[in-house]
Write an enzyme that holds these catalytic residues in place. Structure first.
Site, PDB file in Angstrom:
ATOM      1  N   ASP A   1      -2.417  -1.190  -3.826  1.00  0.00           N
ATOM      2  CA  ASP A   1      -2.747   0.190  -4.165  1.00  0.00           C
ATOM      3  C   ASP A   1      -1.446   0.967  -4.283  1.00  0.00           C
ATOM      4  OD1 ASP A   1      -3.711   2.732  -4.424  1.00  0.00           O
ATOM      5  OD2 ASP A   1      -4.757   2.797  -2.500  1.00  0.00           O
TER       6      ASP A   1
ATOM      7  N   TYR B   1       0.865  -1.173   0.000  1.00  0.00           N
ATOM      8  CA  TYR B   1       0.000   0.000   0.000  1.00  0.00           C
ATOM      9  C   TYR B   1       0.903   1.224   0.000  1.00  0.00           C
ATOM     10  CZ  TYR B   1      -3.106   3.656   1.761  1.00  0.00           C
ATOM     11  OH  TYR B   1      -3.795   4.837   1.923  1.00  0.00           O
TER      12      TYR B   1
END
Length: 783
Positions: free
Chosen positions: A196, A154
């Site tokens: 992400d 992330y």
């Protein structure tokens, strides 16, 4: 086998959406995703806040990374289906600085020291990086699955857009690419990076991409250079392998964007939307969630796509399916499951030597099932509050039974720590020593208008008396071994039982007093006027001193005394007293002296007053005579006194409505209201309040806000509530109801006027309080 990645924006957020709210636990949620390897980002929790159902789902092994300093921020999780595969190694972070206790041994580490970023990067770059700080935000979980190394990441977002945060983001991107470089070049591993990345890889991956490109061209830049101004986009573009239409590699990267490879010309393939502006409805978003693989894994890939129909976050899942088996160029068959179950061979060129049907190994030490709180090494806090199953109170033995109290011990309480000897061995029927009720105990209750039944007090008193009655254990039989027996009353229990009995008697007395002092019972629903009216005054013509004194306030009584002394009152006492003093009263000149207490009690003021919110503000009204007004039907208990200034306030308006609601079609006496608040007769206008019906007046006051029309489209706006903490939290506002889209009016500071596309949402904004004021102004003008 399916690999799925999803930024869930909080592990507690997903169960609030359908269909996740219909599933009973976290294991069912994971199985509903129909994936064998599931990677979550933005867990937004901590190890202490992680529930057992999330940490230990029966069908999966869980691996977690949490931020070191910030709780409830960032965090990633990787779940692997335990019946299919088990990771051989696992670790947190990219640099190997985050270690469990005790630290991982060299054999437990995913890579050897030469493959980590501090060794891969140049000495100049390494000196500028704080590797421990970059690993401290809980952004990466790395697992070794034999065939490949899976990195669940992330990446930092733009945050508040400060220069410091932008530098941190680029440093993180640098160590991420260095970690992959070490795995590929130093150890020769295949790598899959999922998660992400908070960056767009192409112009078509951003809803505003073409606008950024045109804006750059207007500034003199060539092609799409206006879109690549952000460093994060440049980094991702350079990290990926660029291919032309014929599949030839044109870039110098090492990772393949597998979803874009399967959907090269697909537009609007977004994975993240701004939920604050309902951007998902019009697919106004960005693609920042990726599955990147090295070229050696391309033969294994069967399919790859996004799942925008799955709700539960502001992101959507992205998945990749792998073949169960492939055929090599030499004709050999390789099975995926067998390759995942063994560690990487030293001779990677001989994959056919992989043994078949190997048992599943034990998970690495980072797995949640091996945490101290779940492995039995450490007790959880809730174990101290659980009820022990299958255990009961041991039966008392004759040596442990209490000693029967003597008559002397019954009258004097003993210490609770005193041990009583065994009871008498001679069995006899149990008896109870019933104490007589106290003299103050009520024996009956009056009925009248008492809402409670007559026998309630008696029932309560008897119940407490019976339960609190001490038992004479001196004649009770000895306990039977193996049979439970109830505890007998002790002297301390007798003292508490007396207190309970007195409490019951006090409750019964209160009920009785309440019944005797209650003079009027209210049936049904209360009227609106009862919330605004003052206590009722004595009826006109009453000669009772007690009623007059009890129904008037002390300040009203003082004014009545003054008026009586000044000749403005009238004696309404007994006839004999009136005959004896009528002549003296008529000839007595006005004076300012205070009357005596006796004369003040004998005089009964006929003025009815209404106290405002301020007790010092008392207004009086003088009826023309001592007889009730004919318009009141001869029974007027409360008169309403409204000041002109009150009529303009909400309180005065409510009083008028309450008075009209109480009186109906009957007008109040003309002398009871001042000239500033007198209203026409109901026979002339139908009701009070200046000819307006009370129902209409209340409907207008409590009417919901009518949505205003936006200025551009002329359509009703949509109301929203501020949820962000601050001075405006809880306030409501209106904005344009149209969805957002490329070129919507986001404001002059963000959007050039020539770029605005009016088919999308305009820049209309208005607070609900302003709309309410405009509604009230229109109502006054129309009235």
């Amino acid at each position: 086998m399916r690999i799925l990645t999803w930024n869930i924006n909080g592990i507690r957020t997903v169960p609030q959406y359908y269909p996740w709210n219909t599933l009973k636990d976290h294991d069912e949620i994971l199985n509903h995703l129909q994936a064998d390897i599931i990677c979550f980002q933005e867990m937004k929790t901590s190890r202490a806040g992680l529930t057992k159902s999330i940490a230990l789902p029966p069908s999966f092994d869980g691996f977690f990374s949490f931020p070191v300093r910030k709780s409830g921020y960032s965090g990633v999780a990787t779940y692997t289906r335990s019946t299919l595969l088990v990771p051989h190694k696992a670790e947190e972070g990219l640099c190997g600085t985050i270690q469990p206790k005790p630290p991982l041994s060299p054999s437990e580490r995913v890579s050897r020291p030469s493959a980590y970023p501090d060794a891969v990067l140049s000495a100049e770059d390494a000196d500028t990086l704080d590797f421990k700080d970059l690993d401290s935000e809980g952004r990466v979980i790395v697992v070794d699955l034999g065939l490949f190394v899976l990195i669940n990441v992330y990446c930092p977002n733009d945050g508040n857009g400060t220069e410091e945060r932008d530098k941190y983001k680029m440093k993180f991107h640098k160590i991420l690419s260095a970690r992959v470089q070490g795995l590929v070049e130093v150890e020769g591993r295949e790598v899959i990076v999922v998660g992400d990345l908070n960056a767009c890889a192409a112009v078509e991956d951003h809803c505003e991409g073409p606008l950024y490109a045109r804006r750059g061209q207007a500034e003199g830049k060539k092609g799409d250079e206006g879109f690549w101004e952000k460093d994060s986009r440049k980094w991702l573009k350079n990290w990926l392998i660029q291919e032309d239409e014929h599949g030839n590699v044109t870039g110098g990267g090492c990772m393949v964007d597998i979803v874009r490879r399967h959907w090269p010309g697909r537009a609007g393939m977004y994975t993240c939307w701004n939920t604050k502006i309902s951007a998902r409805d019009s697919n106004y978003g960005t693609r920042i969630d990726y599955i990147l693989i090295t070229r050696g894994l391309l033969p294994w890939v069967k399919a790859a796509d996004i799942q925008p129909d799955i709700k539960g976050s502001d992101h959507c899942p992205v998945f990749m399916d792998l073949h169960d088996e492939i055929t090599t160029e030499s004709g050999g068959v390789l099975k995926l499951v067998d390759l995942l179950r063994v560690p990487k061979h030293e001779k990677a060129s001989q994959p056919n030597l992989v043994p078949l049907n190997l048992p599943l190994p034990s998970p690495p030490r980072l797995a949640a099932r091996l945490w101290d709180e779940y492995s039995g090494k450490q007790k959880m806090l809730d174990t101290f509050f659980r009820k022990k199953s299958g255990t009961g109170d041991p039966s008392p033995t004759p040596s442990q039974a209490p000693e029967p109290p003597s008559s002397q011990s019954q009258s004097q309480p003993q210490s609770s720590s005193q041990v009583l000897p065994s009871p008498l061995p001679t069995p006899s029927p149990p008896t109870q020593a019933v104490q007589p009720p106290l003299p103050s105990q009520p024996t009956s209750m009056p009925t009248g208008n008492n809402p409670f039944p007559k026998s309630l007090a008696e029932t309560l008193s008897q119940a407490f008396t019976a339960s609190a009655t001490p038992i004479d254990v001196s004649r009770s039989p000895p306990p039977t071994p193996g049979v439970k027996r109830k505890l007998t009353a002790t002297p301390s229990a007798q003292a508490s039982s007396s207190a309970k009995k007195l409490k019951a008697q006090t409750l019964a007395s209160k009920i009785q007093d309440k019944d005797e002092g209650k003079k009027k019972k209210v049936n049904g629903q209360m009227k609106l006027s009862t919330f605004f009216a003052k206590p009722p005054k004595p009826k006109l013509g009453s000669s009772s001193k007690e009623d007059t004194i009890a129904s008037t306030s002390s300040k009203a009584k003082g004014k009545a005394k003054a008026k009586d002394a000044g000749g403005q009152g009238k004696d309404v006492g007994s006839k004999d007293k009136e005959k004896g003093k009528s002549k003296a009263s008529s000839s007595k000149p006005p004076t300012t002296a205070q009357p005596s207490t006796q004369s003040s009690r004998a005089s009964s003021p006929v003025d009815l007053t209404l106290l405002s919110d301020d007790d010092d503000d008392i207004r009086e009204c003088h009826p023309p005579s001592t007889q009730p007004s004919e318009s009141c039907g001869g029974d007027m208990d409360v008169d309403v006194d409204l000041d002109a200034s009150e009529g303009e306030s909400d309180y005065g308006f409510a009083l008028r409505l309450a008075h009209e609601d109480d009186e109906g079609s009957v007008d109040p006496p003309s002398s009871s209201l001042p000239s500033s608040t007198k209203t026409p007769s109901s026979s002339q206008n139908g009701s009070g309040n200046g000819g307006k019906d009370p129902v209409i007046a209340w409907t207008t006051l409590m009417a919901p806000i009518q949505p205003p029309d936006c200025l551009v489209h002329g359509e009703p706006a949509k109301e929203f509530t501020v949820m962000k903490p601050g001075p405006n939290k809880g306030k409501t506002f209106f904005i344009c109801s149209r969805p957002v889209g490329p070129g919507y009016d986001a404001g002059r500071s963000f959007r050039l006027r020539e770029e605005v596309d009016h088919q999308w949402k305009c820049n209309f904004f208005k607070w609900s309080s302003e709309v309410r004021k405009e509604m009230n102004a229109k109502t006054k003008q129309s009235g």
